[in-house]
Design a protein around this motif. Sequence first.
Motif, short mmCIF file in Angstrom:
data_model
loop_
_atom_site.label_atom_id
_atom_site.label_comp_id
_atom_site.label_asym_id
_atom_site.label_seq_id
_atom_site.Cartn_x
_atom_site.Cartn_y
_atom_site.Cartn_z
N SER A 22 18.57 -33.49 -17.17
CA SER A 22 17.92 -33.09 -15.93
C SER A 22 16.79 -33.99 -15.58
CB SER A 22 17.58 -31.69 -16.14
OG SER A 22 18.57 -30.81 -16.40
N ALA A 23 16.16 -34.70 -16.66
CA ALA A 23 14.96 -35.47 -16.30
C ALA A 23 15.35 -36.70 -15.66
CB ALA A 23 14.16 -35.78 -17.85
N ALA A 24 16.53 -37.30 -15.98
CA ALA A 24 17.23 -38.30 -15.49
C ALA A 24 17.24 -38.13 -13.80
CB ALA A 24 18.12 -39.07 -16.17
N VAL A 25 18.08 -36.94 -13.75
CA VAL A 25 18.38 -36.66 -12.40
C VAL A 25 17.01 -36.53 -11.50
CG1 VAL A 25 19.35 -34.70 -10.86
CG2 VAL A 25 20.37 -35.54 -12.84
N THR A 26 16.20 -36.00 -12.17
CA THR A 26 14.83 -35.73 -11.34
C THR A 26 14.13 -37.02 -10.96
OG1 THR A 26 14.51 -33.40 -12.02
CG2 THR A 26 12.57 -34.86 -11.37
N LYS A 27 14.24 -37.80 -11.93
CA LYS A 27 13.64 -39.31 -11.91
C LYS A 27 14.37 -40.06 -10.90
CE LYS A 27 12.48 -43.52 -14.59
NZ LYS A 27 12.37 -44.07 -15.68
N ALA A 28 15.71 -40.00 -10.56
CA ALA A 28 16.44 -40.78 -9.83
C ALA A 28 16.63 -40.35 -8.39
CB ALA A 28 17.94 -40.70 -10.19
N ALA A 29 16.21 -38.92 -8.24
CA ALA A 29 16.32 -38.18 -6.97
C ALA A 29 14.74 -38.36 -6.21
CB ALA A 29 16.42 -36.67 -7.09
N ARG A 30 13.75 -38.66 -7.07
CA ARG A 30 12.25 -38.51 -6.45
C ARG A 30 12.21 -39.62 -5.24
NH1 ARG A 30 9.41 -39.11 -10.86
NH2 ARG A 30 9.37 -36.91 -11.26
N PRO A 31 12.67 -40.86 -5.85
CA PRO A 31 12.55 -42.09 -4.67
C PRO A 31 13.14 -41.88 -3.23
CG PRO A 31 12.86 -42.93 -6.80
CD PRO A 31 13.11 -41.49 -7.05
N PHE A 32 14.66 -41.13 -3.66
CA PHE A 32 15.46 -40.92 -2.43
C PHE A 32 14.49 -39.88 -1.46
CE2 PHE A 32 18.48 -42.19 -5.33
CZ PHE A 32 19.22 -43.29 -4.41
N ILE A 33 14.08 -38.89 -2.08
CA ILE A 33 13.11 -37.68 -1.40
C ILE A 33 12.23 -38.33 -0.53
CG2 ILE A 33 11.85 -35.79 -1.64
CD1 ILE A 33 13.77 -34.89 -3.91
N GLU A 34 11.34 -39.34 -1.34
CA GLU A 34 10.20 -39.78 -0.68
C GLU A 34 10.58 -40.87 0.47
OE1 GLU A 34 8.43 -41.83 -3.81
OE2 GLU A 34 7.28 -40.20 -4.82
N ALA A 35 11.96 -41.23 0.32
CA ALA A 35 12.38 -42.39 1.50
C ALA A 35 12.84 -41.50 2.44
CB ALA A 35 13.14 -43.50 0.77
N GLY A 36 13.14 -40.36 2.39
CA GLY A 36 13.80 -39.47 3.33
C GLY A 36 15.23 -39.47 3.39
N TYR A 37 15.78 -40.18 2.55
CA TYR A 37 17.45 -40.23 2.37
C TYR A 37 17.86 -38.57 1.75
CZ TYR A 37 17.68 -45.12 3.60
OH TYR A 37 17.70 -46.12 4.22
N LEU A 38 17.13 -38.11 0.92
CA LEU A 38 17.34 -36.67 0.28
C LEU A 38 16.20 -35.90 0.71
CD1 LEU A 38 18.61 -37.41 -3.28
CD2 LEU A 38 20.20 -37.34 -1.00
N GLU A 39 16.73 -34.62 0.82
CA GLU A 39 15.85 -33.38 1.12
C GLU A 39 16.20 -32.27 0.01
OE1 GLU A 39 15.75 -31.67 4.97
OE2 GLU A 39 17.77 -31.95 4.93
N GLU A 40 14.99 -31.47 -0.22
CA GLU A 40 15.17 -30.36 -1.03
C GLU A 40 15.31 -28.95 -0.01
OE1 GLU A 40 13.25 -30.37 -4.99
OE2 GLU A 40 11.68 -30.74 -3.60
N LEU A 41 16.46 -28.12 -0.07
CA LEU A 41 16.66 -27.10 0.61
C LEU A 41 16.02 -25.61 -0.04
CD1 LEU A 41 20.48 -27.49 1.74
CD2 LEU A 41 18.42 -28.34 2.93
#
Length: 394
Positions: A47-66
Amino acid sequence: MLSNVPGMPRSARAPITGPAAATVFTTVLTEGPVSRVDVARRTGLSSAAVTKAARPFIEAGYLEELASGGRTAPGAGRPANPLAIRPDREYFVGVKITGDDLIGVVTDLRADVRASARHALTGHDVGHVVRALADLAGELLSDPGVRDRAFCVGVAVSGDVDRVSGVVRYSPFLGWRDVPLAELLQDATGLTTTLENDVKALAVAEKWFGEGVGASTFALVTVGAGIGSALVVDGRVLRGAYGVAGEIGHVPVAEGPACSCGGQGCVEAIASGEAILTRARQVTGEPALSMADAVTRARGGDEPLREVFAAAGHAIGLGLAALVNLFGPERVVVSGEGVATYDLFEEQIRRTFEVHAFGSAARCRLAVRPLPFEEWARGAAAVAIQGLFAADRG
């Protein structure tokens, strides 16, 4: 050149920096919206690795949290906010090159087509094709809101294509050898260019967004001007040491006519559109017979013409059986422009396949999926999207 397509610093692009990031992004792209907990479960990452990998995508606008709606992950004390793709964060151009036309699309991150266009090719000279493709890209990117978020073009062409170097090593339909097409197109359009064999490009789209979703192994076989195929193993297109793995079109299956590859009796030499029409003209003694007339008469019961299509079906069935015996896919997707006449050789394909598939391999499902050329262009765009995962992405 698309001089009004601005460059963008690497820091503003998708921050995919390693295998974990690529795995997380691909999982959300193809299976999302999905929670971090589910991403971890499906990928084997912590879970920690997923969170770490996802964070830059969220910051760059490629992913969002619903919004989670108050749900919590099993065993967790906080809401499990699903991750989702923001499809309009970046747009991608995809182009399929045929002998007669350029078919182009613009897609979003989910490979949903937002615009499409066609340009006729009046010749196969490399310079002409490059100029025509640059013009097509300019037309597709005429909307400033799309143009300012489009940086990549994927190009699909038949034949032996070296994706790494961007060179068309051999394309029989265009008469090309050793053409550095990716470099030429990048100079002409200003867009980062990824070049791919057309069937492999279509397989990428089918794996992520079509019949291949959920299958770890499958094969795509296309019937039309040529007989193409691509293999997907453990979610990846299999290329082999020389980039031509799975080319059943050039597997010899009979003592038959000469093939464009230099061999004889290949599946393509018997079952391609040109091969079928050549044989149909021979058996009828009508050198001006068109494919449309051959199809109509075969459907009307013309036995010699029906036998021509049956012979093509037998060759395809042999090729499919060899593919399944060697590779063992969960399913085989049969597509291409020749599928429009599939009714004339389907029975023979299935009968031959069942006879020659070894043991339980005969249980492999053959799925027929007719696709227009715009879907092939969409496959080229999917290859451009896949470029997000390249370590050396510009």
